[in-house]
Write a protein that holds these residues in place. Structure first.
Motif, PDB file in Angstrom:
ATOM      1  N   UNK A   6     -17.286 -38.298 -22.546  1.00 23.09           N
ATOM      2  CA  UNK A   6     -17.256 -36.848 -22.789  1.00 23.09           C
ATOM      3  C   UNK A   6     -18.641 -36.238 -22.647  1.00 23.09           C
ATOM      4  N   UNK A   7     -19.653 -36.924 -23.198  1.00 24.94           N
ATOM      5  CA  UNK A   7     -21.034 -36.431 -23.068  1.00 24.94           C
ATOM      6  C   UNK A   7     -21.480 -36.455 -21.612  1.00 24.94           C
ATOM      7  N   UNK A   8     -21.081 -37.518 -20.910  1.00 21.80           N
ATOM      8  CA  UNK A   8     -21.476 -37.656 -19.510  1.00 21.80           C
ATOM      9  C   UNK A   8     -20.881 -36.564 -18.637  1.00 21.80           C
ATOM     10  N   UNK A   9     -19.656 -36.163 -18.896  1.00 25.50           N
ATOM     11  CA  UNK A   9     -18.987 -35.132 -18.081  1.00 25.50           C
ATOM     12  C   UNK A   9     -19.724 -33.799 -18.152  1.00 25.50           C
ATOM     13  N   UNK A  10     -20.450 -33.589 -19.244  1.00 32.37           N
ATOM     14  CA  UNK A  10     -21.213 -32.335 -19.375  1.00 32.37           C
ATOM     15  C   UNK A  10     -22.302 -32.258 -18.300  1.00 32.37           C
ATOM     16  N   UNK A  11     -22.808 -33.416 -17.862  1.00 31.95           N
ATOM     17  CA  UNK A  11     -23.843 -33.452 -16.819  1.00 31.95           C
ATOM     18  C   UNK A  11     -23.326 -32.815 -15.530  1.00 31.95           C
ATOM     19  N   UNK A  12     -22.052 -33.056 -15.211  1.00 30.97           N
ATOM     20  CA  UNK A  12     -21.456 -32.515 -13.986  1.00 30.97           C
ATOM     21  C   UNK A  12     -21.048 -31.048 -14.143  1.00 30.97           C
TER      22      UNK A  12
END
Length: 809
Positions: free
Chosen positions: A201-207
């Motif tokens: 979930x945190x990683x998807x914020x990067x995109x």
């Protein structure tokens, strides 16, 4: 029917049973009674296993199930089992896609009603649950309960793999995933896998391009809330985390933890390629990029590529014109905040970093372009030191790595382990060697767009481009002189300083700049390794050879716009242009005489100086300037290496030959404005102009006779002198002046090289020939004012005038 009536109350909106404590209302009286127990402090139902007590009996019954190992309620979807039926119902909602509980504030929806209630607390400003230890307050009681565990030393949840213990069970579950190789949560954008769903979930914020967390101080926005929280610490002046070793303070605990590694000697992260070791793993990761040839971050403006994204970000600032960081002292602006911080040290007088070897002090501990620092002051010798250090977390050189430890105080070490294979020059650092190797390279990949000149290094190109610019933005505060480059201004400012801290050990001469001392030391050396291929003349300095080679060139590309005179060197043109200027800004304080050039003033000041410290060993004549002594010594020398190609006459000095060559020239470009007489040399015109002047400022102290030229006075003074030091070797006749001896020696000579073209009569002296030629001339320009008689020679007129003088007697 009674049960039906009770059930119908569920569908009714009427809540007639109200709590007197919190104003909460209920549809059924039994629910109110159960609720009132919450406001009561009495807990009469006690667990026999763990002594926990409860206000209601059903609370105790639910609690007893925890101590039971029986899990009779099983999920048909994932085989997970539960002790309570309600827990199973709650769990089944996770497998359902239905989210029937919606938030009226932000339209977020939930599967459980309790999750909605918990979420609504985020929109509320009320924080009624307060920690008694640190006064921190929370909106939800569960958050307070989790927080209290921080203040507790009890870690009852232990990992069976690595014996690490945790205060929260959820922390243990998250930790166990690190020991697992399973990464079941995959990113659909970049195919990256994660062990925990929260990490995905945190990683998807990067995109995502959305940055909904904004800083109120500087308007910077972030994708994640924790990024904003970390950023807000920058604007805080509080540094509550202090290092016990060096008392350095940090705003975040993570910064302190990273800093403590500096004081540690352990370097457990080792590079497999070059055996360099590091204290931090991130430093090793950044270091490994050096050994990689991949440059995946490319600039869209100039196509330059970088190995690290941070390098690209820094490079993009070059193409930006925005300079938002401004110095409050001198109004200078910078593109990067770090550059402003380094610049502010210039205005500071504090130098708190001292070298243990030589007591030299520095304003900064970290490197500035690898020079002038306590750890990296090897640059004073080799021009480069240290290793790169950036401010971001994802791109950082370990400033205390193995490599940097050897860099400390390199100026005091004699160890130079990097040797050039071409010229065997040694260096203390590999980077210095790499920079030096460019000297031996023929590749010049940096080209000037204006004049097509190419350079080996980009820095040299940047310095060259300033020559084509008319902008001089660096101004001296003392004399208002402006410069194109800052380094030129810095070098100029030294001239206004009286401090000369660089002293020559040979002759005690001192200099303001170290480079001037280095140039001076060459004069004490006998080595002349730079040789001219044309005339075999050798020089101590390469620049002197380059200047000399211009003499052998016929190209004169620098032309004067006033008189069309051309020069081989631009500096010669600049000096020449001063001749056409009427400005004389260099004034003598003794006699008020002014000069156009400072060097002329310096030479003039020697006249007012009494000591003549340069003495001739042959005739004991003394001089104020060493150059005059050198020219005088040529008189005692018999060597005449400068020969005239026309008449074979030879001279000791080249300047004398140049003057002599004018005799063979027919050009007379210096003309007298009074009598139209013209001269080949300007000095002859100046001497001639004195004839038309009535001023006779040179007076003889013996007979009061006055002269227009000082040289005439000096020759006249010999008349009053009895000393005759010039003696003829043939007849022992002596003379006061050497020129008189030279004329006399012609009498003893049989050579008569001056011949009359009319009657073939020959003479020993050219003056006798000139007087003889008047016989063949009909011109009589000397006329008697008394009787109008005219004569060819002035001496005949003078003799004739005596006749009229005797008649008057």
């Amino acid at each position: 029917k009674k049960i039906l009536n009770r059930h119908l109350l569920v569908h009714s909106e009427q809540r007639k049973y109200k709590c007197d404590v919190c104003d909460k209302s209920f549809k059924i009286k039994y629910n109110l009674n159960s609720h009132l127990l919450r406001h009561s402090e009495q807990r009469k139902y006690k667990c026999d296993v763990c002594d926990k007590s409860f206000k209601m009996k059903d609370g105790l019954n639910k609690h007893l199930i925890i101590h039971s190992e029986q899990r009779k309620y099983k999920c048909d979807v994932c085989d997970k089992s539960f002790k309570l039926k309600g827990s199973l119902y709650t769990h089944l909602l996770f497998h359902s896609e239905q989210r029937k509980y919606k938030c009226d504030v932000c339209d977020k929806s939930f599967k459980l009603k309790g999750s909605l209630y918990t979420h609504l607390l985020f929109h509320s400003e009320q924080r009624k649950y307060k920690c008694d230890v640190c006064d921190k307050s929370f909106k939800v009681k569960a958050s307070l309960s989790k927080h209290l565990l921080i203040h507790s030393e009890q870690r009852k949840y232990k990992c069976d793999v690595c014996d690490k213990s945790f205060k929260l069970k959820s922390s243990l579950y998250t930790h166990l995933l690190f020991h697992s190789d399973q990464r079941k949560y995959k990113c659909d954008v970049c195919d990256k896998n994660f062990k925990v769903k929260a990490s995905l979930s945190k990683h998807l914020i990067i995109h995502s391009e959305q940055r909904k967390y904004k800083c109120d101080v500087c308007d910077k926005s972030f994708k994640m809330k924790d990024g904003l929280i970390k950023h807000l610490i920058i604007h805080s002046e509080q540094r509550k985390y202090n290092c016990d070793v060096c008392d350095k303070g940090f705003t975040m605990k993570g910064g302190l933890n990273k800093h403590l590694i500096i004081h540690s000697e352990q370097r457990k992260y080792k590079c497999d390629v070059c055996d360099n070791s590091f204290k931090v793993k991130s430093s090793l990761n950044v270091h490994l990029i050096i050994h990689s040839d991949q440059r995946k971050y490319k600039c869209d403006v100039c196509d330059k590529s970088f190995k690290v994204k941070n390098g690209l970000n820094k490079h993009l600032l070059i193409h930006s014109q925005q300079r938002k960081y401004k110095c409050d002292v001198c109004d200078k602006s910078f593109k990067v905040k770090a550059s402003l911080s380094k610049h502010l040290l210039i205005h500071s007088e504090q130098t708190k970093f001292n070298c243990d070897v030589c007591d030299k002090s520095f304003k900064r501990k970290e490197p500035k372009h690898f020079d002038n620092t306590i750890e990296y002051h090897s640059s004073l010798e080799d021009g480069l030191g240290g290793s790169l250090q950036t401010s971001t977390d994802d791109h950082k050189w370990d400033s205390t790595s193995n490599h940097n430890n050897t860099n400390q105080n390199l100026i005091h070490t004699l160890h130079r382990k990097y040797t050039c294979n071409v010229c065997n020059k040694d260096f203390k650092e590999n980077k210095c060697l790499n920079r030096h190797l460019l000297v031996h390279s023929e590749q010049r990949k940096y080209k000037c767009d204006v004049c097509d000149k190419s350079f080996k290094r980009k820095g040299d190109l940047n310095s060259h481009i300033l020559r084509h610019s008319e902008q001089r933005k660096y101004k001296c505060d003392v004399c208002d002189k402006s410069f194109k480059g800052k380094s030129n201004l810095n070098s100029h400012i030294v001239t206004h300083s009286e401090q000369r801290k660089y002293k020559c050990d040979v002759c005690d001469k001192s200099f303001k700049v170290k480079s001037n001392l280095n140039d001076h030391l060459v004069t004490h050396s006998e080595q002349r390794k730079y040789k001219c291929d044309v005339c075999d003349k050798s020089f101590k300095v390469k620049s002197s050879l380059n200047e000399h080679l211009i003499i052998h060139s016929d190209q004169r590309k620098y032309k004067c716009d006033v008189c069309d005179k051309s020069f081989k060197v631009k500096s010669s043109l600049n000096k020449h242009l001063i001749i056409h200027s009427d400005q004389r800004k260099y004034k003598c304080d003794v006699c008020d005489k002014s000069f156009k050039v400072k060097s002329s003033l310096n030479k003039h000041l020697i006249i007012h100086s009494d000591p003549r410290k340069y003495k001739c060993d042959v005739c004991n004549k003394s001089f104020k300037v060493k150059g005059e002594l050198n020219r005088h010594l040529l008189i005692h020398s018999e060597q005449r290496k400068y020969k005239c190609d026309v008449c074979d006459k030879s001279f000791k000095v080249k300047r004398s030959l140049n003057k002599h060559l004018i005799i063979h020239s027919e050009q007379r470009k210096y003309k007298c404005n009074v009598c139209d007489k013209s001269f080949k040399v300007k000095s002859s015109l100046n001497v001639h102009l004195i004839i038309h002047s009535d001023q006779r400022k040179y007076k003889c102290d013996v007979c009061n006779k006055s002269f227009k030229v000082k040289g005439d006075l000096n020759r006249h003074l010999l008349i009053h002198s009895e000393q005759r030091k010039y003696k003829c070797d043939v007849c022992d006749k002596s003379f006061k002046v050497k020129s008189s001896l030279n004329k006399h020696l012609i009498i003893h000579s049989e050579q008569r090289k001056y011949k009359c073209d009319v009657c073939d009569k020959s003479f020993k002296v050219k003056g006798d020939l000139n007087r003889h030629l008047l016989i063949h001339s009909q011109q009589r320009k000397y006329k008697c004012d008394v009787c109008d008689k005219s004569f060819k020679v002035k001496s005949s007129l003078n003799k004739h005038l005596i006749i009229h003088s005797e008649q008057r007697q």
